[in-house]
Design an enzyme around this catalytic site. Structure first.
Site, PDB file in Angstrom:
ATOM      1  CD  GLU A 169      -6.018   5.422   0.317  1.00 53.31           C
ATOM      2  OE1 GLU A 169      -5.087   6.223   0.567  1.00 53.31           O
ATOM      3  OE2 GLU A 169      -6.246   4.420   1.018  1.00 53.31           O
ATOM      4  CG  HIS A 211       0.243   6.276  -0.573  1.00 52.26           C
ATOM      5  ND1 HIS A 211      -0.752   7.038  -1.136  1.00 52.26           N
ATOM      6  CD2 HIS A 211      -0.363   5.564   0.419  1.00 52.26           C
ATOM      7  CE1 HIS A 211      -1.906   6.806  -0.513  1.00 52.26           C
ATOM      8  NE2 HIS A 211      -1.704   5.905   0.433  1.00 52.26           N
ATOM      9  CG  HIS A 226      -1.824   1.147   1.365  1.00 56.22           C
ATOM     10  ND1 HIS A 226      -3.134   1.112   0.963  1.00 56.22           N
ATOM     11  CD2 HIS A 226      -1.619   2.396   1.836  1.00 56.22           C
ATOM     12  CE1 HIS A 226      -3.706   2.281   1.187  1.00 56.22           C
ATOM     13  NE2 HIS A 226      -2.804   3.089   1.719  1.00 56.22           N
ATOM     14  CD  GLU A 227       1.545   3.566   3.654  1.00 56.40           C
ATOM     15  OE1 GLU A 227       1.695   4.614   2.994  1.00 56.40           O
ATOM     16  OE2 GLU A 227       0.519   3.340   4.326  1.00 56.40           O
TER      17      GLU A 227
END
Lengths: 492, 492
Positions: B287, B261, B257-258
């Site tokens: 997101e 980003h 997830h990170e």
């Protein structure tokens, strides 16, 4: 709010921003991704401009003029002393000159590194000449008619003068040159510590050492860096160290050295947090703390006796017979050209050479083009050997290329101060060696915290040393200590 | 220099200082000594004041007025769009209100944590009511006659409106509620992954995963943090993750997830470095990247097939029979009250609930005193279970207590956008699963970098999604994807 309160509120924010700038430097040397440097350079420059604008903010002048100093207490007057000095210095240097110095010295770092790698002083000389010219211009602006070198020195050691340092260092030189020659000519030459030493075990040991010397890990941390340093004030004071599988003394003594700097910051009266008094008062006094921790305490027979046991526990059997041989190895004096690899005896000779040469360059009596020759002949006079490459000689240190003139002598001043503090500490604490032999340096740390560290910037540098020692500082205690210690180790 | 050049030079320094503020936040969550917090609070506040002064600097207004926008190219106009929006927003909020909001929300964080620990919504309600009142006041100042909620939303998702989101989310809700009910009522319920998983091996795996998804370690690093996040733009974009010995999926999917980003930030056109275009354009678009990496790619059958092998290599034999069981375990849907522990199916239902309630609070149609009851009845309607404690309900998230209203919907908007991007990616790349099955996510990362990430802030959020997908975004692709995927896993 009174003018004093307004001034202090403004300064408190400046202090907080200075801490951020310091943290950015820590980040760069420890954790920053390797390819982030170009962006970081812009970030640091933006931060520096914010700080410069605050240091020269005209409101500072208004507040300083409006304050009735006689109505302030000792702390208030000390705060004013620091703020006024900073404002006066910052506003005396024209923005054009400050900008050019920043630009030229920033570029010079890379040029110096290249010149050093190529042993090419002639190629670097024009760059250094430009820096010296700019520093002389800056010094003239700061000095306002006074001595140029003193004006630069004042940035690192407020109140000190070149003439005063010259007198102190003139007294150091003959006895150090003589001691050095006798040591290197001695029949008895102690063995060095050799072998291979696990780097993780070294890092574990550095943590034990930092704690033994009173470093508070709840307000700090230890990381690795290429060049060890301590950074930050108040509640966040970090140290760095390095490891070398062939030289565990490097990790040990750079850690104890940085712990000395860090303990000074950590033990300042909490009431001074984020005020001008909330940081070590000068480079010389700071260095006195790192040096007394590293040398007079950390390289003492008592402490190395305990450390010998720690080494055996961490690394297994050593090639050295006993604690006495270990003590001698930790204090070994060997010929060499490089200041940072030097020992207690020769270190100050390296510094004195630089002090004399930089003072002449700033005075205009030594041309930068003649620096290499001046360096080499002086080195031969003090160390008895010929310098063959510029990287061993006048290109070895980064300092001058980044504009640090007046900084070198604070290293030796720190050693002299450490000698004085050590004499007073021994007089006050007859059982010091009992504590050190048990690996416990908490007691001397308490003594230093109480006598000196807690005061932060309250007193002027020489004043706080005098207060801590009960007498004005001089070179005698350091010389007596060195002669006694090394005469014994080398059986002179 | 032209007015535009002066504006951009000023803004560049602001951007650099913003990066420093972000780094300070990273430091606080990863490496800061634990007892340094009080000093750090002052440092952060000082930095925030510097940034606020720059955001509201009157020269910005002069430059903006003097620039001939028609003479600028696309990049120049986009830069102006960002700078003008920031200046307009910053100057519309009175300093008194901004200061009070900062103070009240800063204090509220501790009060919220205490109330949550005590399951005491009634005790926290007056604090939250004050925050809502201040946010309504801020929204009125920002809206200048327009919709209050839209004015707050604009800070996180420029150009989005509450009404538009409402329509999108109204279409999501019935199909998600239905899908959730069918999944939880299904006869076939896949087993969870159980066991104990070495945390060092988890950290090693996170590095492999970040690299597999295109994260550049020369411009970043991975550390542990309590709440994982990604931080920084340009040449220094860092991610954090966490490990839990009982739940290695936590480390895996928070890392991916990170990484999403971080890849967005790392792949922005280098020409935009330290300009308004040099960062992700909105929370929703950001997101969309974290979600497509985490879910559509990272939780795909193809990728989990590769991951299954990695797990066996890292942790030894698993209690799960085969790659198919592993895939199902990585996508397991289970009942629960907590948004952050939720899965792809239920996550948006958690968010929609918050969106509706916060919109009503800002509109003034829901009194804060009635929030807990409204939350609980809505939760029961969507999730079929009764909330019994405020810590499971309206006190679970920190967002509202720190004044984040208009932030929640960007999570779901990101999921909707990820659905659209995934559809377009699959259409463009028929062999996507072949790459993913080999643990290679470089190809989809390249596609996303080219279609979306490189543009940074050049386009408006919805515009860049439309450009990347070839059609305007809608909720259809996400719903179709979820229904197909989970119908298969749960044999509906």
């Amino acid at each position: 709010m009174s003018a004093y309160e307004e001034l202090m509120a403004f300064d408190r924010q400046t202090q907080a921003l200075r801490q951020i700038a310091g943290r950015l430097g820590w980040d760069q040397e420890t954790v920053m991704p390797r390819a982030a440097a170009p962006q970081r350079a812009e970030e640091s420059e933006a931060m520096e401009q914010v700080l410069h604008a605050r240091r020269t903010d005209p409101r500072l002048g208004d507040w300083l003029a409006a304050i009735d100093e006689a109505a302030l207490d000792q702390v208030g007057r000390a705060n004013l002393r620091h703020i006024r000095r900073s404002f006066t210095r910052a506003t005396r240097v024209p923005a054009r000159l400050a900008g050019e110095l920043a630009r030229v010295t920033s570029e010079a770092q890379g040029q110096w590194a290249e010149a050093r790698a190529a042993d090419d002083f002639a190629g670097f000389a024009p760059v250094l000449a430009r820096i010296v010219a700019l520093k002389r211009e800056e010094a003239a602006a700061l000095a306002a008619g006074g001595d140029l070198y003193d004006a630069l020195l004042d940035d690192y050691e407020p109140g000190a003068t070149g003439a005063e340092l010259q007198a102190m260092f003139d007294a150091l030189r003959p006895r150090l040159v003589d001691l050095r020659a006798r040591i290197l000519g001695a029949a008895h030459q102690p063995a060095a510590l050799t072998g291979s030493f696990d780097e993780q075990a070294q890092m574990k040991l550095t943590r034990r050492l930092a704690k033994a010397f009173g470093y508070d890990m709840a307000h700090g941390r230890i990381d690795k860096a290429v060049h060890p340093f301590s950074s930050g004030s108040g509640l966040d004071v970090r140290i760095t160290t390095r490891t070398n599988p062939e030289d565990p003394f490097g990790a040990v003594y750079s850690t104890i050295h940085e712990t000395g700097h860090a303990c000074y910051e950590q033990h300042i009266d909490p009431a001074y947090l984020l005020t001008p008094l909330g940081a070590g008062v000068s480079m010389g006094v700071h260095e006195s703390q790192s040096r007394i921790y590293e040398n007079q305490l950390g390289r003492s027979r008592a402490f190395t006796g305990w450390l010998f046991g720690e080494f055996k526990g961490a690394f297994g059997d050593l090639a050295l017979a006993d604690a006495e041989a270990f003590y001698a190895a930790a204090n070994r004096v060997h010929p060499g050209f490089i200041r940072t690899e030097s020992d207690e005896v020769q270190y100050n000779l390296h510094v004195l050479l630089r002090f004399d040469l930089e003072r002449q360059m700033i005075a205009g009596t030594l041309d930068v083009a003649d620096l290499e020759e001046a360096w080499n002949s002086r080195f031969e006079a003090d160390f008895g050997v010929k310098v063959e490459r510029a990287s061993q000689g006048c290109l070895q240190d980064v300092h001058w290329s980044v504009g640090l003139f007046g900084y070198f002598p604070t290293y030796s001043l720190g050693n002299v101060y450490a000698g004085c503090l050590h004499k007073a500490l021994r007089a006050d604490m007859p059982d010091l060696d009992t504590h050190l032999a048990a690996g416990d340096a908490a007691k001397p740390t308490e003594w230093l915290a109480d006598r000196l560290q807690r005061h932060g910037g309250l007193y002027e540098p020489k004043e706080v040393i005098t207060l801590a020692c009960g007498e004005a500082p001089g070179e005698g205690p350091l010389l007596d200590y060195l002669e006694a210690k090394f005469s014994e180790i080398y059986r002179l």
